[in-house]
Design an enzyme around this catalytic site. Structure first.
Site, PDB file in Angstrom:
ATOM      1  N   SER A  48       1.340  -1.684  -0.062  1.00  0.00           N
ATOM      2  CA  SER A  48       0.151   0.234  -0.435  1.00  0.00           C
ATOM      3  C   SER A  48       0.538   1.395  -0.045  1.00  0.00           C
ATOM      4  CB  SER A  48      -1.336   0.047   1.488  1.00  0.00           C
ATOM      5  OG  SER A  48       0.245   0.027   2.187  1.00  0.00           O
ATOM      6  N   ASN A 101     -18.558  27.261 -22.121  1.00  0.00           N
ATOM      7  CA  ASN A 101     -19.330  26.107 -21.127  1.00  0.00           C
ATOM      8  C   ASN A 101     -18.768  26.606 -19.779  1.00  0.00           C
ATOM      9  OD1 ASN A 101     -20.070  25.206 -23.332  1.00  0.00           O
ATOM     10  ND2 ASN A 101     -18.214  23.890 -24.474  1.00  0.00           N
ATOM     11  N   LYS A 111     -18.950  29.279 -27.563  1.00  0.00           N
ATOM     12  CA  LYS A 111     -19.692  28.670 -26.921  1.00  0.00           C
ATOM     13  C   LYS A 111     -18.210  29.210 -25.573  1.00  0.00           C
ATOM     14  CE  LYS A 111     -21.606  25.334 -26.720  1.00  0.00           C
ATOM     15  NZ  LYS A 111     -21.916  23.984 -26.249  1.00  0.00           N
ATOM     16  N   THR A 131     -40.411  25.602  -8.201  1.00  0.00           N
ATOM     17  CA  THR A 131     -41.405  24.877  -7.855  1.00  0.00           C
ATOM     18  C   THR A 131     -41.164  24.027  -9.093  1.00  0.00           C
ATOM     19  OG1 THR A 131     -43.810  25.168  -6.981  1.00  0.00           O
ATOM     20  CG2 THR A 131     -41.969  25.297  -5.379  1.00  0.00           C
ATOM     21  N   HIS A 132     -41.059  22.702  -9.292  1.00  0.00           N
ATOM     22  CA  HIS A 132     -41.845  21.988 -10.774  1.00  0.00           C
ATOM     23  C   HIS A 132     -41.024  22.811 -11.831  1.00  0.00           C
ATOM     24  CE1 HIS A 132     -44.343  19.773  -8.604  1.00  0.00           C
ATOM     25  NE2 HIS A 132     -44.730  21.233  -7.601  1.00  0.00           N
ATOM     26  N   GLN A 178      -7.007  -2.170   4.122  1.00  0.00           N
ATOM     27  CA  GLN A 178      -6.041  -1.564   3.897  1.00  0.00           C
ATOM     28  C   GLN A 178      -7.146  -0.473   2.334  1.00  0.00           C
ATOM     29  OE1 GLN A 178      -2.243  -2.821   3.379  1.00  0.00           O
ATOM     30  NE2 GLN A 178      -2.875  -2.970   0.891  1.00  0.00           N
ATOM     31  N   SER A 212     -15.499  26.195 -27.213  1.00  0.00           N
ATOM     32  CA  SER A 212     -15.863  24.295 -27.890  1.00  0.00           C
ATOM     33  C   SER A 212     -14.892  24.173 -28.631  1.00  0.00           C
ATOM     34  CB  SER A 212     -16.672  24.075 -28.220  1.00  0.00           C
ATOM     35  OG  SER A 212     -16.911  23.618 -29.789  1.00  0.00           O
ATOM     36  N   TYR A 233      -9.535  -6.795  12.473  1.00  0.00           N
ATOM     37  CA  TYR A 233      -8.574  -6.706  11.609  1.00  0.00           C
ATOM     38  C   TYR A 233      -8.512  -7.556  10.104  1.00  0.00           C
ATOM     39  CZ  TYR A 233      -5.281  -4.676   8.302  1.00  0.00           C
ATOM     40  OH  TYR A 233      -4.210  -3.864   7.060  1.00  0.00           O
ATOM     41  N   GLU A 248     -20.045  21.992 -14.427  1.00  0.00           N
ATOM     42  CA  GLU A 248     -20.351  20.196 -14.701  1.00  0.00           C
ATOM     43  C   GLU A 248     -19.482  19.304 -13.564  1.00  0.00           C
ATOM     44  OE1 GLU A 248     -21.894  21.050 -18.845  1.00  0.00           O
ATOM     45  OE2 GLU A 248     -19.925  21.550 -18.679  1.00  0.00           O
TER      46      GLU A 248
END
Ligand code: ARG
Length: 491
Positions: free
Chosen positions: A31, A299, A297, A163-164, A336, A291, A331, A304
């Site tokens: 590890s 973005n 564009k 709302t909605h 690990q 883009s 254990y 995102e």
């Protein structure tokens, strides 16, 4: 490094083994590639353990002095990247211990008295997570401050509350942002509870059953700051539980997942608000990308990605729950596998919070001390959007109720008024008084006060409501809460 360290490795679990480990198994079981980031915690815990062993007369004071000296050199080596991490030495614990013995001789070999890697790794992970929780708590404070700063300038800026995802009632932009401040405040609160349960000492549990040496566990806990608000040492009370459970890591990932849910909802809104169809806000160019094919564009990559990374944090939570679910006490090496998901959760959350604080609040310019960047608000577009969709219809109903109409009847009456306005392609506030009076004779000229967006906003003046007076009071409350928290954090 000399071959000495390799001898150390084979001695780590005795001369019982008749054949060496294959390279594949070595790679599979090691590890060190990822747990080396626990090195500070590992050294701090080893020093606390050695100090206690010496105080209890289990090792000599000279041994402790040698261990301290060796660990100081190892810290320097690791910090300057001169330390050679070896796969053959499996993990961070054996790497550091082997180097210690190489540097200080027999004292290094005495360090592991009354200890096992099982209670060692549980301690290291708790110490490491504790300091990461503190860092995340600070970042959450910065994000809340950024939101408050933008909110402060927009208590009178009106946008449609949905709302909605249908226009519902007008709210102020500040009020909307403060909803997120509430969420992030709860996230910080949750983390402080996780911190309390994380900050407990497994050392002294040894492999699983406790140890035959007369250890002073309280001394170790005190030295490592594993104490409650009154300074009382916090010790894990059952050795089997102490070495085997990782529930503190799991509940951290649960708290992190919820925090990412909040970030993700905010991301979604930023993305919507930035689209041409809304045009409510802009974020600074450095948080967007172009883009490769469409030259026009910009973005919203950062929000995102934050929305996307939320899935990865949920995944780590599920991974850890599954890792734990069928393990017999105590254990098992399965544990690990707790590290990479936990580390990635911490890294993802920290980066996300840092970038959001900057994207929303801007960055302080070192020269002028002024904030630069941050989101830009298009108040007109917000207001125009709120003017569509009859956002003040409830206000008209409330107006009629105050004139003596039962609410259900008022609701029905207003539905007719909305239908009429819709037929005329105008807002409720644009219907002539005579037309409005046609729906209910009790309607008078003052109706226009409540039909305006501003009137509607100011009228919601109960605690928690969107009226600017309420929102300003909330901003003040949050500010003093954050100042008090910052004070506690620095003492
Ligand atoms: N690298 C191990 C882990 O992360 C340390 C504990 C090893 N203990 C053992 N009995 N093999 O869990």
């Amino acid at each position: 490094m000399s071959s000495n360290q390799f001898e150390q490795k084979s001695q780590a679990w005795s001369a019982l083994f008749s054949e060496p480990m294959s390279d594949l198994v070595k790679r599979y079981t090691a590890s060190v590639a990822f747990d080396q980031r626990l090195w500070r915690a590992d050294i701090a815990a080893s020093l606390a353990h050695a100090d206690m062993l010496a105080a209890q007369g289990i090792i000599g004071a000279d041994d402790y002095a040698a261990i301290e000296r060796g660990m100081a050199q190892i810290s320097t080596e690791i910090e300057s990247a001169a330390f050679v991490w070896q796969l053959d030495l499996e993990d961070v614990h054996l790497n550091i211990e082997a180097r210690l013995t190489q540097l200080v001789g027999p004292a290094g070999k005495r360090l592991h008295t009354g200890r096992s890697r099982n209670d060692q790794v549980a301690t290291d992970l708790r110490l490491w997570l504790r300091s990461e929780i503190d860092a995340i708590t600070q970042l959450l404070r910065e994000l809340q401050s950024a939101l408050l700063e933008v909110a402060q300038h927009h208590t009178e800026v009106i946008l449609p509350g949905f709302t909605h995802l249908q226009v519902a009632q007008p709210v102020s932009f500040a009020h909307h942002l403060l909803a997120y401040v509430e969420m992030f405040a709860r996230d910080a609160e949750r983390l402080s509870e996780v911190r309390r349960r994380t900050n407990q000492l497994p050392l002294g549990s040894a492999a699983l059953a406790g140890t035959t040496y007369l250890l002073d566990r309280e001394r170790v806990a005190r030295r490592l700051g594993m104490v409650d608000e009154q300074g009382r040492p916090q010790l894990c009370q059952n050795s089997l539980d102490a070495v085997s459970d990782r529930d503190f890591a799991i509940e951290f990932c649960a708290a992190a997942s919820l925090c990412m849910v909040h970030v993700s909802r905010l991301s979604e809104e930023l993305i919507l608000w930035m689209s041409q169809n809304f045009d409510f806000i802009k974020i600074a160019d450095r948080f967007t990308t172009g883009s490769s094919i469409m030259p026009q564009k910009k973005n919203p990559d950062v929000p995102e990605l934050a929305r996307g990374k939320t899935g990865r944090v949920f995944g780590h939570l599920m991974g850890l729950l599954t890792l734990m679910k069928a393990q017999p006490l105590a254990y098992n090496k399965d544990n690990q596998e707790d590290k990479e998901p936990l580390f990635d959760t911490v890294d993802t959350l920290k980066d996300t919070l840092r970038i959001f604080a900057e994207m929303i609040g801007g960055q302080t310019d070192p020269a002028s001390g002024q904030k630069q960047g941050g989101i830009t608000v298009n108040a007109q577009a917000m207001q125009d959007a709120a003017s569509k969709g009859y956002a003040t219809a409830t206000d008209l109903a409330d107006y009629l109720v105050k004139k003596g109409l039962p609410f259900r009847d008022a609701h029905e009456t207003v539905a007719h008024a909305v239908k009429a306005a819709s037929a005329h392609r105008c807002d409720l506030s644009e219907l002539p008084l005579a037309v409005l009076q046609g729906f209910d004779a009790r309607i008078e000229k003052d109706v226009y006060d409540c039909l305006s967006l501003r009137g509607s906003l100011h009228a919601r003046n109960t605690l928690g409501g969107t009226a600017p007076a309420q929102v300003r009071a909330q901003i003040e409350r949050h500010r003093s809460r954050l100042a008090a928290a910052a004070h506690v954090a620095t003492i």
